[in-house]
Design an enzyme around this catalytic site. Structure first.
Site, PDB file in Angstrom:
ATOM      1  N   GLU A 129      12.543  -1.826   0.651  1.00 46.72           N
ATOM      2  CA  GLU A 129      11.875  -3.101   0.907  1.00 46.72           C
ATOM      3  C   GLU A 129      11.050  -3.504  -0.318  1.00 46.72           C
ATOM      4  O   GLU A 129       9.899  -3.049  -0.470  1.00 46.72           O
ATOM      5  CB  GLU A 129      10.937  -2.971   2.107  1.00 46.72           C
ATOM      6  CG  GLU A 129      11.624  -2.588   3.391  1.00 46.72           C
ATOM      7  CD  GLU A 129      10.815  -3.028   4.612  1.00 46.72           C
ATOM      8  OE1 GLU A 129      11.366  -3.781   5.420  1.00 46.72           O
ATOM      9  OE2 GLU A 129       9.642  -2.647   4.735  1.00 46.72           O
ATOM     10  N   LYS A 163       5.441  -5.434  13.429  1.00 47.63           N
ATOM     11  CA  LYS A 163       4.129  -5.382  12.750  1.00 47.63           C
ATOM     12  C   LYS A 163       3.010  -5.638  13.766  1.00 47.63           C
ATOM     13  O   LYS A 163       3.188  -5.299  14.942  1.00 47.63           O
ATOM     14  CB  LYS A 163       4.100  -6.359  11.572  1.00 47.63           C
ATOM     15  CG  LYS A 163       5.305  -6.159  10.647  1.00 47.63           C
ATOM     16  CD  LYS A 163       5.193  -6.871   9.339  1.00 47.63           C
ATOM     17  CE  LYS A 163       6.447  -6.599   8.509  1.00 47.63           C
ATOM     18  NZ  LYS A 163       6.400  -7.180   7.171  1.00 47.63           N
ATOM     19  N   GLU A 165       2.952  -2.151   3.582  1.00 49.60           N
ATOM     20  CA  GLU A 165       1.666  -2.675   4.073  1.00 49.60           C
ATOM     21  C   GLU A 165       0.681  -1.529   4.306  1.00 49.60           C
ATOM     22  O   GLU A 165      -0.531  -1.691   4.133  1.00 49.60           O
ATOM     23  CB  GLU A 165       1.898  -3.514   5.339  1.00 49.60           C
ATOM     24  CG  GLU A 165       2.521  -4.862   4.968  1.00 49.60           C
ATOM     25  CD  GLU A 165       3.471  -5.437   5.991  1.00 49.60           C
ATOM     26  OE1 GLU A 165       3.476  -5.005   7.152  1.00 49.60           O
ATOM     27  OE2 GLU A 165       4.237  -6.353   5.606  1.00 49.60           O
ATOM     28  N   SER A 212      12.478 -10.482   4.019  1.00 44.37           N
ATOM     29  CA  SER A 212      12.955 -11.855   4.278  1.00 44.37           C
ATOM     30  C   SER A 212      14.416 -11.907   4.740  1.00 44.37           C
ATOM     31  O   SER A 212      15.127 -12.869   4.429  1.00 44.37           O
ATOM     32  CB  SER A 212      12.730 -12.749   3.060  1.00 44.37           C
ATOM     33  OG  SER A 212      11.339 -12.887   2.802  1.00 44.37           O
ATOM     34  N   HIS A 244       5.578   2.261   5.097  1.00 44.30           N
ATOM     35  CA  HIS A 244       5.727   0.815   4.882  1.00 44.30           C
ATOM     36  C   HIS A 244       4.735   0.356   3.810  1.00 44.30           C
ATOM     37  O   HIS A 244       3.609   0.849   3.741  1.00 44.30           O
ATOM     38  CB  HIS A 244       5.483   0.058   6.194  1.00 44.30           C
ATOM     39  CG  HIS A 244       5.934  -1.360   6.109  1.00 44.30           C
ATOM     40  ND1 HIS A 244       5.201  -2.322   5.459  1.00 44.30           N
ATOM     41  CD2 HIS A 244       7.063  -1.964   6.535  1.00 44.30           C
ATOM     42  CE1 HIS A 244       5.874  -3.471   5.502  1.00 44.30           C
ATOM     43  NE2 HIS A 244       7.002  -3.280   6.153  1.00 44.30           N
ATOM     44  N   GLY A 253       8.032 -11.031   3.780  1.00 40.00           N
ATOM     45  CA  GLY A 253       7.270 -12.127   4.358  1.00 40.00           C
ATOM     46  C   GLY A 253       7.128 -13.334   3.443  1.00 40.00           C
ATOM     47  O   GLY A 253       6.321 -14.228   3.704  1.00 40.00           O
ATOM     48  N   ASN A 273      10.832  -4.600  12.892  1.00 44.45           N
ATOM     49  CA  ASN A 273       9.437  -4.201  12.736  1.00 44.45           C
ATOM     50  C   ASN A 273       8.560  -5.379  13.165  1.00 44.45           C
ATOM     51  O   ASN A 273       8.434  -6.366  12.434  1.00 44.45           O
ATOM     52  CB  ASN A 273       9.181  -3.829  11.269  1.00 44.45           C
ATOM     53  CG  ASN A 273       7.733  -3.477  11.005  1.00 44.45           C
ATOM     54  OD1 ASN A 273       6.926  -3.376  11.931  1.00 44.45           O
ATOM     55  ND2 ASN A 273       7.391  -3.294   9.738  1.00 44.45           N
TER      56      ASN A 273
HETATM   57  P1  13P Z   1       9.988  -9.791   6.675  1.00 39.94           P
HETATM   58  O1  13P Z   1      11.378  -9.695   7.281  1.00 39.94           O
HETATM   59  O2  13P Z   1       9.052 -10.590   7.532  1.00 39.94           O
HETATM   60  O3  13P Z   1      10.027 -10.205   5.250  1.00 39.94           O
HETATM   61  O4  13P Z   1       9.378  -8.294   6.701  1.00 39.94           O
HETATM   62  C1  13P Z   1      10.139  -7.252   6.204  1.00 39.94           C
HETATM   63  C2  13P Z   1       9.457  -5.983   6.550  1.00 39.94           C
HETATM   64  O5  13P Z   1       8.399  -5.684   6.017  1.00 39.94           O
HETATM   65  C3  13P Z   1      10.082  -5.121   7.571  1.00 39.94           C
HETATM   66  O6  13P Z   1       9.466  -3.885   7.624  1.00 39.94           O
END
Ligand code: 13P
Length: 247
Positions: A164, A12, A96, A210, A94, A170, A10
């Site tokens: 997740e 983002k 976010e 992560s 997701h 992150g 992803n």
């Molecule tokens: P990170 O791997 O940067 O923690 O992000 C995970 C994520 O949100 C994948 O969709």
């Protein structure tokens, strides 16, 4: 039949034409485990670029899709538009988008139905906040997110569930192998009871938060961890090591 290992990237809201092209070239030249299904999700602006230049055995996903077929929905993208661009996958739900864009369980479920109806496969994200985990509500939160989807759809064959935990995204604070396995097993148990034993057996449940080239091998050994959804590390050459976690 064992479940095929699945690794999603992803991106983002990251990358420009230059850096996305570097990622494409890196993946095109890499030796990838042929037993792993790989799907990458760039920003919608770069979907066509990635689909055109990326090796064809890697699928490309949108990061979101709208639940209406067409019309006056400024800024949104339809399932049909994805299909007509050679995009066969989308991420949905997701955290976010759930947190920042305030998408609720019902909206995520409606978009999941629209995607599946249009033959677009879904990486369906779920996960709890730190506050919810500390209140002992992890399984309840995740189950409620999935129940909303189960109320809308019958066929789970085109869904990959991504667990997740928000506190791990992150932050560099990866879930322990035990924490990941515990929630994945609970999701599978819920599928078994509320959907069917066959769906529970077949559905891939992947972990995100992560994931790195350092922690992926241990996580991959867990019986209910069927792959990863990778954020930050999917933008780096180390993404290849994560795809090859089982080698
Ligand atoms: P990170 O791997 O940067 O923690 O992000 C995970 C994520 O949100 C994948 O969709």
């Amino acid at each position: 039949m064992p479940r095929q290992f699945f690794v999603g990237g992803n991106f983002k809201m990251n990358g420009t034409i230059k850096s996305i092209t570097d990622i494409i070239n890196n993946l095109n030249n890499a030796k990838l485990d042929p037993n792993v299904e790989v799907v990458v999700a760039p920003s919608s602006l770069y979907l066509l670029l990635v689909r055109e230049h990326l090796r064809k055995e890697i699928e490309v996903a949108a990061q979101n899709v709208y639940d209406k077929p067409n019309g006056a929905f400024t800024g949104e993208i339809s399932v049909e538009q994805l299909k007509s661009s050679g995009i066969n996958w989308t991420l949905l739900g997701h955290s976010e988008r759930r947190v920042i864009l305030q998408e609720d369980d019902k909206f995520v479920a409606s978009k999941t139905k629209a995607a599946l109806d249009g033959d677009v496969s879904v990486i369906l994200c779920c996960g709890e906040s730190l506050e919810q985990r500390e209140a002992g509500k992890t399984i309840e939160v995740v189950n409620n997110q999935l129940k909303a989807v189960a109320a809308e759809i019958k066929d789970w064959s085109k869904i990959v569930i991504a667990y997740e935990p928000i506190w791990a995204i992150g932050t560099g604070k990866v879930a322990t192998t035990e924490q990941a396995q515990e929630v994945h097993a609970a999701i599978r148990e819920w599928l078994k009871k509320d959907v069917s034993p066959e769906v529970a057996d077949k559905t891939r449940i992947i972990y995100g938060g992560s994931v790195s080239e350092k922690n992926c091998k241990e996580l991959a050994k867990q019986p209910d961890v069927d792959g990863f959804l990778v954020g930050g590390a999917s933008l780096k050459p180390a993404f290849v090591d994560i795809i090859n976690a089982n080698q």
